[in-house]
Design a protein around this motif. Structure first.
Motif, PDB file in Angstrom:
ATOM      1  N   GLY A 109       0.704  -1.148   0.061  1.00  0.00           N
ATOM      2  CA  GLY A 109      -0.053  -0.002  -0.016  1.00  0.00           C
ATOM      3  C   GLY A 109       0.844   1.309  -0.022  1.00  0.00           C
ATOM      4  N   ALA A 110       1.648   1.301   0.806  1.00  0.00           N
ATOM      5  CA  ALA A 110       2.757   2.417   1.029  1.00  0.00           C
ATOM      6  C   ALA A 110       3.283   2.341  -0.469  1.00  0.00           C
ATOM      7  CB  ALA A 110       3.823   2.138   2.007  1.00  0.00           C
ATOM      8  N   VAL A 111       3.889   1.407  -0.917  1.00  0.00           N
ATOM      9  CA  VAL A 111       4.526   1.751  -2.224  1.00  0.00           C
ATOM     10  C   VAL A 111       3.620   2.184  -3.302  1.00  0.00           C
ATOM     11  CG1 VAL A 111       5.795   0.537  -4.151  1.00  0.00           C
ATOM     12  CG2 VAL A 111       6.566  -0.042  -1.710  1.00  0.00           C
ATOM     13  N   LEU A 117       8.968   6.491   2.526  1.00  0.00           N
ATOM     14  CA  LEU A 117       9.189   5.129   3.308  1.00  0.00           C
ATOM     15  C   LEU A 117      10.488   5.557   4.208  1.00  0.00           C
ATOM     16  CD1 LEU A 117       7.887   2.441   2.986  1.00  0.00           C
ATOM     17  CD2 LEU A 117       9.479   1.921   1.754  1.00  0.00           C
ATOM     18  N   LYS A 118      10.454   5.485   5.558  1.00  0.00           N
ATOM     19  CA  LYS A 118      11.527   5.432   6.326  1.00  0.00           C
ATOM     20  C   LYS A 118      12.380   4.288   6.392  1.00  0.00           C
ATOM     21  CE  LYS A 118       9.563   7.479  10.040  1.00  0.00           C
ATOM     22  NZ  LYS A 118       9.509   7.799  11.350  1.00  0.00           N
ATOM     23  N   ALA A 127      20.367  -0.356  -0.576  1.00  0.00           N
ATOM     24  CA  ALA A 127      19.010   0.275  -0.293  1.00  0.00           C
ATOM     25  C   ALA A 127      18.716   1.474  -1.292  1.00  0.00           C
ATOM     26  CB  ALA A 127      18.830   0.549   1.018  1.00  0.00           C
ATOM     27  N   ARG A 128      19.602   2.451  -1.513  1.00  0.00           N
ATOM     28  CA  ARG A 128      19.225   3.495  -2.157  1.00  0.00           C
ATOM     29  C   ARG A 128      18.988   3.207  -3.525  1.00  0.00           C
ATOM     30  NH1 ARG A 128      19.874   8.319   0.158  1.00  0.00           N
ATOM     31  NH2 ARG A 128      21.728   7.602   1.896  1.00  0.00           N
ATOM     32  N   ASP A 129      20.003   2.284  -4.154  1.00  0.00           N
ATOM     33  CA  ASP A 129      19.877   2.029  -5.638  1.00  0.00           C
ATOM     34  C   ASP A 129      18.553   1.104  -5.792  1.00  0.00           C
ATOM     35  OD1 ASP A 129      22.397   2.896  -6.019  1.00  0.00           O
ATOM     36  OD2 ASP A 129      23.499   1.108  -6.382  1.00  0.00           O
ATOM     37  N   PHE A 130      18.207   0.156  -4.536  1.00  0.00           N
ATOM     38  CA  PHE A 130      17.090  -0.434  -4.892  1.00  0.00           C
ATOM     39  C   PHE A 130      15.888   0.228  -4.874  1.00  0.00           C
ATOM     40  CE2 PHE A 130      13.549  -3.049  -3.027  1.00  0.00           C
ATOM     41  CZ  PHE A 130      13.237  -3.778  -4.171  1.00  0.00           C
ATOM     42  N   VAL A 136      10.627   4.639  -5.416  1.00  0.00           N
ATOM     43  CA  VAL A 136      10.259   4.815  -4.173  1.00  0.00           C
ATOM     44  C   VAL A 136      11.112   5.867  -3.688  1.00  0.00           C
ATOM     45  CG1 VAL A 136       9.590   3.937  -2.081  1.00  0.00           C
ATOM     46  CG2 VAL A 136       9.194   2.703  -3.997  1.00  0.00           C
ATOM     47  N   HIS A 137      10.425   6.934  -3.089  1.00  0.00           N
ATOM     48  CA  HIS A 137      11.288   8.033  -2.186  1.00  0.00           C
ATOM     49  C   HIS A 137      11.395   7.649  -0.660  1.00  0.00           C
ATOM     50  CE1 HIS A 137      11.141  10.797  -5.341  1.00  0.00           C
ATOM     51  NE2 HIS A 137       9.952  10.830  -5.474  1.00  0.00           N
TER      52      HIS A 137
END
Ligand code: PRT
Ligand code: MG
Length: 215
Positions: A109-111, A117-118, A127-130, A136-137
Motif C-alpha cells: 500500500g505504501a509503495v 518510506l523511512k 538500499a538507495r539503488d534498490f 520509491v522515495h
C-alpha cells in the motif's frame, strides 16, 4: 620470500574459509575464538591471517594492509570495490539482502500510494539503488547494528538487512517483503600485490578455485 597477508573476519567467513585454505595447504595454527590475537600464524611461515571486521576487509585489501581477503558481496558493494581484483565467488557465507517490515505494516500500500518510506539499514548503497530503481522515495537512516529493532520502535517503516534462515525476522515479528539480491563471499586481491607477489598469490587463488570446482 615475501609475506602473504590474508584478511578474514571471525565467525562464518573464517569458518567457511578454513576448508579452502586447507586446499592451498594452509592451516591456521591458532583458534580465533580462543585467542585475543589479531594476527594468526599458519603452518606456512610466509602466510599469515589478520582478523578484521567483515566490513573492513575490502579496506584492508584496497590499501595493502592485507594482500588478499574474503568479503561478503554486501561489504564489497558498500565499500565500492576500488583497488580490488575479485577473481572468485567462493559461494560461502550465503544469504540475501531483503526488505522487511512489521507484520502489521502495509508495505504494498505504501509503495503503490507513493508514500515516503523511512528505511533503516547498514546497507545504504544497496538500499538507495534498490528503492531509486523502483521509484520509491526514502528517508535513509544509517544504522550499524540491530536493524530489526528499528521498525519495532517506530524509528523506521522498513529495514534492509541480511537474511539467512529468516529466524531473526520471525523472532521480532517482521516479515520479508522483497528480496533485493543474493549474497555470497568473494576472494578479493590487492591489485599491486597481484603484480609484486604474483606466484604465491596465484597459487592460493588457483587452490581456492580448485576447491570450489572452478578450475
Ligand atoms: O557481526 P559483526 O557486526 O561483527 O559484523 P558483520 O555482521 O558484518 O559480520 P558477520 O561475521 O556476522 O558476517 C559476515 C558476512 O557473512 C556478511 O557480510 C554476509 O556477507 C555473510 N552472512 C551470511 C551473514 C549472514 N549470512 C547472516 N545471517 N551476515 C549476517 N547475518 C546476520 C543478519 O544480519 C541478521 O542479523 O544474521 C541475522 C539473520 O540471520 P537469520 O538466519 O536469522 O535469517
Ligand atoms: Mg554479524
Amino acid at each position: 620470500m615475501s609475506m602473504i597477508t590474508l584478511a578474514l573476519s571471525k565467525g562464518r567467513i573464517f569458518d567457511e574459509t578454513v576448508p579452502l585454505l586447507a586446499a592451498a595447504g594452509i592451516v591456521v595454527t591458532e583458534d580465533p575464538e580462543k585467542s585475543r590475537k589479531l594476527i594468526l600464524s599458519t603452518n606456512q611461515p610466509h602466510v599469515r591471517v589478520v582478523l578484521v571486521r567483515a566490513t573492513d576487509v575490502p579496506t584492508y585489501v584496497q590499501y595493502g594492509g592485507a594482500d588478499l581477503g574474503v568479503a561478503g558481496k554486501d561489504s564489497l558493494i558498500e565499500h565500492g570495490g576500488q583497488g580490488l581484483f575479485r577473481p572468485l565467488d567462493l559461494q560461502i557465507a550465503k544469504c540475501r539482502v531483503s526488505v522487511a517490515v512489521r507484520s502489521d505494516f502495509d508495505y504494498r500500500g505504501a509503495v503503490t500510494q507513493g508514500s515516503r518510506l523511512k528505511v533503516a539499514t547498514k546497507y545504504t548503497s544497496i538500499a538507495r539503488d534498490f528503492f531509486s530503481a523502483k521509484g520509491v522515495h526514502v528517508d535513509m537512516i544509517k544504522l550499524y547494528g540491530s536493524m530489526e529493532l528499528a521498525p519495532l520502535t517506530g524509528l523506521a517503516d522498513a529495514i534492509v538487512d541480511l537474511v539467512s534462515t529468516g529466524n531473526t525476522l520471525k523472532a521480532n515479528h517482521l516479515v520479508e517483503v522483497e528480496q533485493i539480491m543474493d549474497i555470497s563471499s568473494h576472494l578479493v586481491v590487492n591489485q599491486a600485490a597481484l603484480k609484486l607477489k604474483q606466484a604465491p598469490l596465484k597459487r592460493i587463488i588457483d587452490a581456492f578455485a580448485g576447491a570450489i570446482g572452478e578450475k
